[in-house]
Structures are given as C-alpha cells and as structure tokens.
Design a protein around this motif. Structure first.
Motif, PDB file in Angstrom:
ATOM      1  N   UNK A  96      49.378  54.641  40.891  1.00 14.09           N
ATOM      2  CA  UNK A  96      49.301  55.804  41.715  1.00 14.09           C
ATOM      3  C   UNK A  96      48.246  55.134  42.965  1.00 14.09           C
ATOM      4  N   UNK A  97      48.484  56.053  43.919  1.00 20.48           N
ATOM      5  CA  UNK A  97      48.003  55.798  45.430  1.00 20.48           C
ATOM      6  C   UNK A  97      46.670  56.775  45.442  1.00 20.48           C
ATOM      7  N   UNK A  98      45.609  56.118  45.837  1.00 17.30           N
ATOM      8  CA  UNK A  98      44.534  57.074  45.823  1.00 17.30           C
ATOM      9  C   UNK A  98      43.178  56.357  46.980  1.00 17.30           C
ATOM     10  N   UNK A  99      42.142  56.824  46.754  1.00 15.14           N
ATOM     11  CA  UNK A  99      41.251  56.365  47.937  1.00 15.14           C
ATOM     12  C   UNK A  99      40.067  55.839  46.861  1.00 15.14           C
ATOM     13  N   UNK A 100      39.345  54.825  47.435  1.00 21.17           N
ATOM     14  CA  UNK A 100      38.146  54.320  46.722  1.00 21.17           C
ATOM     15  C   UNK A 100      37.002  54.813  47.610  1.00 21.17           C
ATOM     16  N   UNK A 101      36.061  55.323  46.526  1.00 18.91           N
ATOM     17  CA  UNK A 101      35.032  55.886  47.495  1.00 18.91           C
ATOM     18  C   UNK A 101      33.438  55.254  46.897  1.00 18.91           C
ATOM     19  N   UNK A 102      32.476  55.450  47.453  1.00 17.68           N
ATOM     20  CA  UNK A 102      31.121  54.834  47.153  1.00 17.68           C
ATOM     21  C   UNK A 102      31.328  53.294  47.026  1.00 17.68           C
ATOM     22  N   UNK A 103      31.933  52.778  48.039  1.00 21.51           N
ATOM     23  CA  UNK A 103      32.306  51.245  48.019  1.00 21.51           C
ATOM     24  C   UNK A 103      32.282  50.863  49.481  1.00 21.51           C
ATOM     25  N   UNK A 104      31.632  49.607  49.791  1.00 23.89           N
ATOM     26  CA  UNK A 104      31.630  49.165  51.095  1.00 23.89           C
ATOM     27  C   UNK A 104      33.022  48.239  51.321  1.00 23.89           C
ATOM     28  N   UNK A 105      33.563  48.265  52.460  1.00 26.74           N
ATOM     29  CA  UNK A 105      34.858  47.546  52.547  1.00 26.74           C
ATOM     30  C   UNK A 105      34.772  46.082  52.083  1.00 26.74           C
ATOM     31  N   UNK A 106      33.814  45.191  52.141  1.00 26.25           N
ATOM     32  CA  UNK A 106      33.444  44.034  51.656  1.00 26.25           C
ATOM     33  C   UNK A 106      33.278  43.681  50.203  1.00 26.25           C
ATOM     34  N   UNK A 107      33.396  44.901  49.395  1.00 23.17           N
ATOM     35  CA  UNK A 107      33.271  44.936  48.086  1.00 23.17           C
ATOM     36  C   UNK A 107      34.576  45.153  47.278  1.00 23.17           C
ATOM     37  N   UNK A 108      35.618  45.591  48.041  1.00 19.53           N
ATOM     38  CA  UNK A 108      36.796  45.930  47.247  1.00 19.53           C
ATOM     39  C   UNK A 108      37.712  44.444  47.089  1.00 19.53           C
ATOM     40  N   UNK A 109      38.208  44.609  46.180  1.00 21.04           N
ATOM     41  CA  UNK A 109      39.046  43.128  45.762  1.00 21.04           C
ATOM     42  C   UNK A 109      40.088  43.696  44.775  1.00 21.04           C
ATOM     43  N   UNK A 110      41.268  42.792  44.861  1.00 26.77           N
ATOM     44  CA  UNK A 110      42.449  42.927  43.539  1.00 26.77           C
ATOM     45  C   UNK A 110      41.868  42.769  42.321  1.00 26.77           C
ATOM     46  N   UNK A 111      42.334  43.572  41.509  1.00 25.21           N
ATOM     47  CA  UNK A 111      41.936  43.393  40.002  1.00 25.21           C
ATOM     48  C   UNK A 111      40.715  44.149  39.633  1.00 25.21           C
ATOM     49  N   UNK A 112      39.884  44.687  40.545  1.00 25.04           N
ATOM     50  CA  UNK A 112      38.673  45.227  40.072  1.00 25.04           C
ATOM     51  C   UNK A 112      38.996  46.581  39.109  1.00 25.04           C
ATOM     52  N   UNK A 113      38.270  46.632  38.078  1.00 24.32           N
ATOM     53  CA  UNK A 113      38.268  48.155  37.380  1.00 24.32           C
ATOM     54  C   UNK A 113      37.716  49.158  38.371  1.00 24.32           C
TER      55      UNK A 113
END
Lengths: 136, 390
Positions: A96-113
């Motif tokens: 599904x498509x959604x939004x990631x919250x409580x996260x800085x842009x430099x923290x997001x990455x592929x395969x993160x739970x």
C-alpha cells in the motif's frame, strides 16, 4: 474545519469501506471470498477468480518499506513538507501507499520495518500512516 | 491471416506551432495552426482531411478543429486516453484507419496551453466520482498529487536496485540539452547545462531534481498519416510506419503501478517493444536513433532496457558511454525532447522521429538513419512505433 486541510479521498462503492475502517482505527485489506486472495487497492471483482464476493480483514499494520520518495516542491496546503511517501509491503502480502511520520528525511531507507498508526487531522479526518519500528 | 500494419501507412507531414510559456491564444487556435502546418508540410489541402485523432486530455474536439481548418467530410475520429501514453496510440489509430480504408488523410494532433493554462504538474483533484478518480483516491489524502511524485517512487526503487546515480540522470538531461542547443524551436536553445548546475538544482521529489523534469509548454503539434503510395506522391520524403502498437499490461495503473511484484522495469514498454519489433521484423540492433518518451530523465534509462538496447540494470552504462549523444550508439531526442525542446505530450517526439528519417533534424547524426524508434508515455498505458525509409 480548518481552511487548509488535506484533500479528502473521493468515496464510492469500491473504496468507502476502507476509509470507514480507517476512521475506526483499523487498516483494512480486501479478501476475495471465492479464492481467499487478498487485494489492494480494492476492486469490485477478483482478478484471479472473478468472484464479486469479498470481505475485509484487519492488517497487523506491520510491514517494510518497499520504496519511498521525499516531496519538497510544490507545497500543497494541508500537507507538511518535506513529505515522506512510502510503499509498504505489509506482513499479509499486499502493498500500500502511505506516509511515513515521526521520521527525518535522512532516516528513511529501503527495507526498514514500519508500523501503522492512525493520524488525525485538526478537522477530524483520520488516515493510516506509518512510523519506523525496531526490527522483529 | 492477421492484418499487419507494417508498411501500410506513412507520415507525410508534420506541423508545429511556436513553443512558448504563454501563447496568448486558445488551444483551438494552436490546434488549427499545427494541423494546417502539417498539411502544408505534406502538400495536402486541409479541406482533404477526413480523419482526426487526439488525446482525451486535449480540449479541442475534432469537429471544432474541422470547422476551424475548413475540413469537409470526416469518416474517422477518435481520442486516446492516458496523457502522454496516447502519443503513439494516435498514430496506431490513424494507421489502422488508413490501412482499412476508413479514411485517407488522418491528422493526429495535440495542442495545449500547458504552461499558461492547465498545467499537468498541478495534478489531481477529487471533483468527479469515476473508476479513475477512485484510483487516484489512494494517493490524494497522502499528498501524492502530481507526476513527479509518482515517477519518483519507481525511479528511486530502480536506482537503488541497479546503482544508478544522480549523475547518470544528469547525463541524460545534459545530453538532451546539448541536442536542444542546435534547435531554435527548443526551450533549451541557447541555455547550456553543466553537471554542476544539474547537481545544484533543487530536489523536487527525491531523487528527482528540477532538471529531471520535462518542460511545461504552450504549443501544438500535428502529424499527417496517409498511405505509403500517396505519401510518395506528396512533397516530403515519407516516414513509413514499420510497426506501431499500444500496450498495457497486468496490474497496470495510470502512473501508479506500484503493486506489481517488480517495480524496477516497465512491463508495458516491454510489451510495446516485443510487438513493434515483431511487426517490423526488426530488433534493437536495427534501430539507429530514438525518441524515447522523456517526461523524466529516469524514464530514458529504464526504456533502454525495456527496448533491449542493453540488459537489465545496464541502461546507466549506456548513458555513461555517451550512447544518447549525436555520435553515440543511439542518438536520442535529438531535438531536445520533452525535457529540453517542449512538452507537447510526446507528439513533438514523433515529429522529431520523422525529421530523423528525412535527414532534416537539427541534431541529425552523421551516420545513416534507417530506423527510428518512438515511444509513448512511461508509467501509463503506452505504445511504441518504428519509422523507416520508403
């Protein structure tokens, strides 16, 4: 009702139930009653067995990030930027498509739970979003 | 015996308006101008147009255009859905109409005030309930509202899997801008682009920055399709349609085919490739130049793989080798493309394919050009075409 609210999803026969589940704090997945295949986004007919009978199961809300993008421009009223949009592979097997919250842009990455949380706007609109979780 | 469209029709005329950021005229005016220009180019009286094809997104209806240009009897008219995915599809419709005798002079057109009027980048809103709007509903609430956001999601995954860098995207942008420096019609004319400028540009939808996006343009472009026999009697050297097809595949969405198992390829473009090569009896080695649809730079690298010019994940290597440049293996979008000439929804890329066959491009390669590949929109139901010499 704030003047600048996010765009609400237009609701019809084929999707309103999902948003009603979200409003109750649940992440729904459509399930074919003919062949039990889960499908998302919802559709009125099963592409596997052509059954039009279906129900909804509640997802665990757990998944991993399949892909993401970070939106910075243009800035639409009603959304906060930088806006992190993710594709989540849910444990149940749908995506599904959604939004990631409580996260800085430099923290997001592929395969993160990630795990689902319900976000509520000032106008009371509720939608499933995700935040990072520690690996199992 | 199946009917093949191979060598059944040819492009005999192309017409463009001036490309600007504010035309100051109606879209109907732009459409009429480019259609008459295509007729003049071919040496066909606009009164002899008997078929018209455009995009569902085009605001100019066929009969409004027909009255404006003084066309008479129309026996074929249709519009194709899915934005830039319609580009080559219009030619497929025209070629079928010509091959089956439904019409003999079919003009495909797209005219848009794409900068001063309705901007594609403005994206979607929720006014009408239709199956398509329910599709968009999954993205609206999350703020995923415009083409850059949808394409970035696929581009990021693809780049991650195959080690494609922002410099690789920059090489595509710079190659096409370099082509545009030779093309006075182009937005990019007189505006060289360096890798430094590219890398310093603001990121809009990670990993895509300003120069990865196409233009927004006011302008029109029209293509006149007729039989090969008739085209040979007209003013210009014909660009013969060797193969043409539309293509949509399982799990297809408009821009958001996010739910297929694999996101790092373009199955609809692979289908288009298989079909045009089979129809034309040609393969990637026979293609001398290309006009691959380029709303975004990442789409070019992925299509090099879809059309078999290299293996999966090797598109970046072709770009690094300079394959897209004027003296490269596959000179691509030699007019500057949607990125650096103008964004007329891919119809202007078809016009450039015709110029390459005629030998009249401002970016004409020094080698002989026997066959040119042209593709339609990426990430949508699409299509492809191979043009060849008469």
């Amino acid at each position: 009702m704030t003047e600048y609210a996010r765009i609400k999803p237009p609701l019809g026969h084929d999707n309103a139930w999902w948003w009603e589940m979200a409003d109750k704090g649940k992440l729904g997945i459509q399930r074919c009653l003919g062949c039990k295949t889960l499908r998302h986004p919802p559709r009125p007919m099963c592409g596997e067995c052509r059954s039009m009978e279906w129900d909804a199961v509640e997802s665990s809300g757990r998944g991993v990030i399949c892909s993401y993008t970070i939106l910075t421009h243009p800035k639409f009223p009603g959304y906060e930027y930088p806006l992190i949009i993710i594709l989540v592979d849910l444990e149940e097997g749908t995506r599904m498509t959604s939004q990631l919250v409580d996260c800085q842009p430099d923290e997001v990455d592929f395969d993160l739970p990630v795990e689902m949380v319900i976000h509520e706007d000032p106008d009371g609109f509720r939608l499933p979003v995700f935040r990072l979780r520690s690996a199992d | 015996m199946p009917v093949s469209l191979k060598n059944e029709a040819a492009i005999a005329g192309i017409g463009v308006t001036e490309f600007t950021k504010n035309s100051g005229v109606s879209e109907l005016s732009l459409a009429a101008q480019c259609v008459v220009a295509a007729c003049d180019d071919a040496g066909v009286d606009p009164g002899d147009i008997d078929g018209l094809v455009s995009f569902t997104l085009d605001s100019t209806d066929e009969i409004e255009l027909a009255r404006a240009v003084g066309a008479g009897d129309l026996t074929f008219y249709s519009k194709i859905n899915y934005g830039g995915g319609a580009a080559v599809g219009t030619i497929a419709q025209a070629a079928m109409a010509v091959a089956t005798g439904q019409a003999s002079n079919v003009v495909c057109y797209r005219a848009m005030n794409g900068r001063s009027g309705k901007r594609m980048g403005q994206g979607i809103s929720g006014d009408i309930i239709s199956s398509d709007i329910i599709h968009w509903s999954w993205y609206m609430a999350y703020g995923m509202l415009n083409p850059g956001s949808w394409i970035a999601m696929i581009a990021n995954k693809y780049m991650h899997k195959y080690g494609v860098t922002r410099e690789d995207l920059g090489r595509v942008a710079i190659s096409q801008r370099t082509h545009a420096l030779r093309n006075p019609r182009a937005f990019g004319y007189g505006k060289p682009l360096s890798m430094e400028q590219y890398l310093e540009a603001p990121v809009i939808a990670h990993p895509l920055c300003l120069f990865d996006f196409c233009q927004e343009t006011d302008g029109g472009c029209a293509i006149l399709v007729t039989s090969v026999e008739r085209a040979l009697e007209l003013k210009q050297k014909p660009a013969v349609i060797r193969g043409v097809t539309q293509a949509s595949t399982r799990g297809q969405e408009q821009m958001t085919s996010f739910y297929r198992e694999e996101l790092e390829s373009l199955p609809e473009m692979e289908l288009a490739a298989a079909r045009v090569y089979a129809m034309a009896g040609l393969g990637p080695d026979d293609i001398d130049a290309a006009c691959l649809y380029d709303a975004f730079t990442s789409e070019i690298i992925m299509q090099l793989e879809s059309f078999g010019f290299c293996g999966r994940g090797e598109g970046k290597d072709m770009v690094r080798d300079g394959a897209l440049d004027i003296d490269g293996r596959l000179p691509n979008n030699t007019h500057g493309g949607l990125i650096s000439e103008a964004y007329i929804h891919g119809i202007n890329n078809i016009a450039e394919g015709v110029r390459l066959i005629r030998g009249e491009s401002t970016g004409q390669p020094s080698k002989a050009v026997e066959h040119v590949l042209v593709s339609s929109g990426v990430g949508v139901p699409t299509g492809a075409m191979i043009l060849g010499q008469a």
